[in-house]
Structures are given as structure tokens and as C-alpha cells.
Design a protein around this motif. Structure first.
Motif, short mmCIF file in Angstrom:
data_model
loop_
_atom_site.label_atom_id
_atom_site.label_comp_id
_atom_site.label_asym_id
_atom_site.label_seq_id
_atom_site.Cartn_x
_atom_site.Cartn_y
_atom_site.Cartn_z
N MET A 172 -14.31 -52.42 39.71
CA MET A 172 -12.93 -52.79 39.51
C MET A 172 -12.55 -54.03 40.31
O MET A 172 -11.85 -54.88 39.78
CB MET A 172 -12.05 -51.58 39.84
CG MET A 172 -10.63 -51.79 39.47
SD MET A 172 -10.45 -52.03 37.71
CE MET A 172 -8.91 -51.28 37.43
N PRO A 173 -12.94 -54.13 41.59
CA PRO A 173 -12.58 -55.36 42.33
C PRO A 173 -13.19 -56.61 41.70
O PRO A 173 -12.57 -57.67 41.72
CB PRO A 173 -13.15 -55.13 43.73
CG PRO A 173 -13.29 -53.66 43.86
CD PRO A 173 -13.56 -53.15 42.49
N LEU A 174 -14.38 -56.47 41.11
CA LEU A 174 -14.99 -57.62 40.45
C LEU A 174 -14.16 -58.08 39.25
O LEU A 174 -13.98 -59.27 39.01
CB LEU A 174 -16.42 -57.27 40.02
CG LEU A 174 -17.22 -58.40 39.38
CD1 LEU A 174 -17.37 -59.56 40.35
CD2 LEU A 174 -18.56 -57.89 38.93
N LEU A 175 -13.62 -57.11 38.52
CA LEU A 175 -12.76 -57.44 37.37
C LEU A 175 -11.49 -58.15 37.83
O LEU A 175 -11.06 -59.11 37.20
CB LEU A 175 -12.41 -56.17 36.60
CG LEU A 175 -11.51 -56.34 35.38
CD1 LEU A 175 -12.19 -57.17 34.32
CD2 LEU A 175 -11.09 -55.00 34.84
N LEU A 176 -10.90 -57.68 38.92
CA LEU A 176 -9.70 -58.33 39.44
C LEU A 176 -9.98 -59.75 39.93
O LEU A 176 -9.17 -60.66 39.71
CB LEU A 176 -9.09 -57.48 40.55
CG LEU A 176 -8.50 -56.14 40.12
CD1 LEU A 176 -8.03 -55.35 41.34
CD2 LEU A 176 -7.37 -56.34 39.14
N ILE A 177 -11.12 -59.94 40.57
CA ILE A 177 -11.50 -61.29 41.01
C ILE A 177 -11.66 -62.19 39.79
O ILE A 177 -11.18 -63.33 39.77
CB ILE A 177 -12.80 -61.24 41.84
CG1 ILE A 177 -12.52 -60.60 43.19
CG2 ILE A 177 -13.39 -62.64 42.02
CD1 ILE A 177 -13.77 -60.31 44.01
N LEU A 178 -12.30 -61.66 38.75
CA LEU A 178 -12.48 -62.43 37.53
C LEU A 178 -11.14 -62.81 36.92
O LEU A 178 -10.92 -63.96 36.54
CB LEU A 178 -13.32 -61.62 36.54
CG LEU A 178 -13.64 -62.28 35.22
CD1 LEU A 178 -14.69 -63.36 35.43
CD2 LEU A 178 -14.14 -61.26 34.23
#
Length: 173
Positions: A1-7
Motif C-alpha cells: 500500500m505505501p508503494l501505491l501511495l508513493i506512485l
């Protein structure tokens, strides 16, 4: 999930700025701004047009006493697509058009369904009522209806300046 938010919050805006700068260098600043304004206007028109259609289909499903699951998903996809089209940028516009056009929205709906199937569970609270006021989910005798649980129909009443005899009189101004 944090990777999606960074993206979503870092990579996408940087990519949008890069594409806007490249288009601006290719066709000029003024035509790029006009193009961004035109796709925002197109997006608002598509959002209005597709949103009305989804709202109509939603009401038809309710009138047919059918669960409007597909219509709700279409409405959500239309809102997201319209928002992406209103946001300045060419990459988000491509995704927004994809979500607003009915044939491609059906593809997005299938992908969303495939992604979410099995990830959510419907549970009942102990002692809670079943669907539509039936017996409790845990079994046992049905509860007596509460004074605010009743079936009713609604009728639109126009305000013609006079008093409608079907409505209670109000002594307050």
C-alpha cells in the motif's frame, strides 16, 4: 500500500509535468494550455452525460427491485474518470477517458471485480438483525419492529402557494 501511495502522489505528478513540458516544447505553450483547457471541458461534459445515464440506470434497477451493484460501480468509475479528466495533465486524461467511455468502463469494471473478489467478507454482528428486518443473523426469534421501521411511499408535492390537504397544517410561521 505505501508503494501505491508513493506512485500516486509522487511519480504520477512528476510524469504529468514531464509530459506537459514535452508537449509544450513540441507545440508551444499557448496551444498546450488550450489543449489542457479543452480536455477539462470535454471531461466535464462527459462526466455530466455519463453520470446522468448511470443515475438513470441506477433508478431503473431500484424500480425493478434489483440490487444496483453494477450501476453503483459504474457511478464510482464515472466519478473517478471525470475527476481525472478535470485534473490538468495528459496521462490522467487518458485514464479518465478510459473510465468514462462505456466499452472501456466495462473492462475496468471486470478488472476491479477480479481484483476485489475474495478480498471482502460480509459478516453480521452477534444479535443483529438479518437482512430486511428478518430474524437475527445468529438465529432465534425475530425481534419486534421498532417504531421507526416502516414501509412507506413518497410522493412529490408541488408548492403552489396554497395548502395541500394531504399535509398537516403548521401553526408556526
Amino acid at each position: 500500500m505505501p508503494l501505491l501511495l508513493i506512485l500516486l502522489f509522487i511519480v504520477v505528478p512528476i510524469a504529468e509535468l514531464y509530459v506537459i513540458i514535452q508537449v509544450g516544447q513540441l507545440i508551444g505553450v499557448l496551444p498546450t494550455l488550450v489543449l489542457l483547457l479543452a480536455d477539462a471541458l470535454l471531461g466535464s461534459w462527459l462526466l455530466k452525460h455519463q453520470g446522468r445515464g448511470a443515475w438513470r440506470r441506477f433508478n431503473e434497477a431500484l424500480a425493478a427491485r434489483r440490487f444496483p451493484g453494477r450501476e453503483v460501480i459504474d457511478g464510482a468509475l464515472i466519478i473517478v474518470g471525470g475527476t481525472l479528466l478535470l485534473t490538468p495533465g495528459f496521462l490522467t486524461d487518458i485514464v479518465g477517458v478510459f473510465l468514462l467511455m462505456p466499452p472501456t468502463r466495462a473492462v475496468a469494471r471486470r478488472l476491479l471485480k477480479r481484483f476485489t473478489i475474495g478480498r471482502f467478507a460480509v459478516i453480521a454482528m452477534p444479535g443483529g438483525r438479518g437482512a430486511f428486518g428478518g430474524p437475527p443473523a445468529s438465529g432465534g426469534a425475530p425481534r419486534p419492529p421498532r417504531d421507526y421501521d416502516f414501509e412507506a411511499t413518497a410522493e412529490e408535492v408541488t408548492d403552489d402557494g396554497g395548502h395541500d390537504p394531504r399535509l398537516p397544517r403548521s401553526d408556526r410561521p
